[in-house]
Design a protein around this motif. Sequence first.
Motif: not given
Length: 223
Positions: A93-98, A100-111, A215-223
């Motif tokens: 469904p998801l690969k990481f090689e420098n 992110f590569y997400l399978s189109r089939d996995a898009l409905p459950r991407a998160k 403290k300053q950037n933690g708000y960015l660490l989410r989806l």
Amino acid sequence: MDIEIEKIVRTKRKTIALQVTDDATLIVRAPLDINDSTIMKVVLDHREWIEEKKREIETRDPKFSPKEFVNGEGFLYLGRYYRLKIVDSQEEPLKFENGFYLSRDALPRAKEVFVKWYKKMAYEKISERVCWYAQKRDFKYRKVNITNAQKRWGSSSSCGNLNFSWRLIMAPLLVVDYVVVHELVHLEERNHAKSFWNKVKMLMPDYEKHKDWLKQNGYLLRL
């Protein structure tokens, strides 16, 4: 009244707590037997704090936008943004090689797919860092757990379990290390007394800048 309470959560807690979330939403956590007028009074008594927190969130730069899982979108991993590419033919469904590569089939459950990947990487990397720092000072811990915590980056229990939010793996490695050191020291020092911070500093002399980054950037660490 010009302060809107977006959500009231009643539980068996004993006190009222106010939370302004990363999207400037005000949430009130209250005991089961507390009425609305009492909640309103507490909110009004803390008007200045609430307004200050909302202003702080609304003026943040960069702003956080929930992920849409589209081509070219950036996703954080160990402090760097990597682009997403939707691919047609991929078994995983998801690969990481420098990137992110997400399978189109996995898009409905991407998160869900991304969270699963982040949890796996968080467990591997954080376990490695815990082991490394534990050996430096002979800290004794029981096991590492990866959690869905939204408000706490890490915690430790009296029986030696160390808990870390999966979102932490989005932060730079030295920030991850700071949280790891923080929780390991808590195995010996259960509060934040001067002796606690002295031990943190022994292991990480520049811990304050990593603490400030979170403290300053933690708000960015989410989806």
